[in-house]
Design a protein around this motif. Sequence first.
Motif, short mmCIF file in Angstrom:
data_model
loop_
_atom_site.label_atom_id
_atom_site.label_comp_id
_atom_site.label_asym_id
_atom_site.label_seq_id
_atom_site.Cartn_x
_atom_site.Cartn_y
_atom_site.Cartn_z
N GLU A 11 0.83 -1.22 0.00
CA GLU A 11 0.00 0.00 0.00
C GLU A 11 0.86 1.26 0.00
O GLU A 11 0.66 2.15 -0.85
CB GLU A 11 -0.96 -0.03 1.19
CG GLU A 11 -1.99 -1.14 1.16
CD GLU A 11 -3.00 -0.98 0.04
OE1 GLU A 11 -3.19 0.17 -0.41
OE2 GLU A 11 -3.57 -1.98 -0.39
N ASP A 15 1.16 4.07 -3.01
CA ASP A 15 0.78 5.45 -2.67
C ASP A 15 1.97 6.38 -2.57
O ASP A 15 1.84 7.53 -2.16
CB ASP A 15 0.00 5.45 -1.35
CG ASP A 15 -1.33 4.73 -1.47
OD1 ASP A 15 -1.84 4.61 -2.59
OD2 ASP A 15 -1.85 4.27 -0.43
N GLU A 17 4.51 6.42 -0.45
CA GLU A 17 4.72 6.89 0.91
C GLU A 17 5.98 6.29 1.54
O GLU A 17 6.29 6.57 2.70
CB GLU A 17 3.51 6.53 1.78
CG GLU A 17 2.23 7.23 1.34
CD GLU A 17 1.01 6.78 2.14
OE1 GLU A 17 1.16 5.80 2.90
OE2 GLU A 17 -0.06 7.39 2.00
N GLU A 44 -3.08 -1.61 -8.41
CA GLU A 44 -3.21 -0.35 -9.14
C GLU A 44 -4.50 -0.33 -9.95
O GLU A 44 -5.18 0.70 -10.05
CB GLU A 44 -2.00 -0.15 -10.05
CG GLU A 44 -0.72 0.16 -9.27
CD GLU A 44 0.48 0.28 -10.19
OE1 GLU A 44 0.43 -0.29 -11.31
OE2 GLU A 44 1.46 0.93 -9.79
N GLY A 47 -7.31 0.44 -7.67
CA GLY A 47 -7.34 1.87 -7.36
C GLY A 47 -7.96 2.68 -8.46
O GLY A 47 -8.74 3.61 -8.21
#
Length: 243
Positions: A11, A15, A17, A44, A47
């Motif tokens: 995740e 994203d 991060e 993906e 998403g």
Amino acid sequence: MMCDDVARDLEPYIDRELDADSNAATRSHVNACASCRQRVAEREALGRLVRSAPYRLASDRLRARVVTQVQRRRSLHHLLAWAAAAVLIVSVGAAMTFVRSATIGSDALVEDLVDSHVRSLLAEHLFDVQSTDQHTVKPWFLGKLDFSPPVIDLAPAGFPLVGGRLDYVSGRPIAALIYQRQKHTINVFVWPALNRASAPTERAIRGFNVRHWVHDGMSFWAVSDLNEAELNEFVRAYQMSPA
């Protein structure tokens, strides 16, 4: 980096991060691993699908109802918390005894027992010792438990013993005795009773019937998909049979 590391950081990687070093290591592994590339591609795609879903703004009336319900629940939770604290302060001495005995009949315990029954069937781990002989099943528990579960042969009543296993409920090991009625399995979970005067319990949860009784200092819980009448017949035969 291993596939498990990618699964853990999937995740934040998608994203963006992750820190620079972690991101570079993950990207390097994904480029070299077909399985992880597929995992990233699927995430993906999900998403993109979520982002493409139509968005509709809730009406003012609906938002107001939601806010009101949330506020009511928060107020109720605060009230219940203060009430519980007051009861605990006033009766702290008796509360420990009550909690220990009440735990036996809690919904959470019944759910745990039903879960154990289902796991034993799905995981094909119904037996640790498979035998129709009570004199084989009972000694098997020696040294594995801090109590000796009563093992009863109910074949004459139409519920043959077929084995036993070690199970765990509420963090402690217990005995599970397995009986059959035609193609139906009955798990009987046994451990020392906390309350010798506990009332019998009859429950039906998620399509399974549950029966509870206490005898000679032991707590018994029978769980099965057997119909209520036959499970009650099983319990009567169990209670009437000498240990």
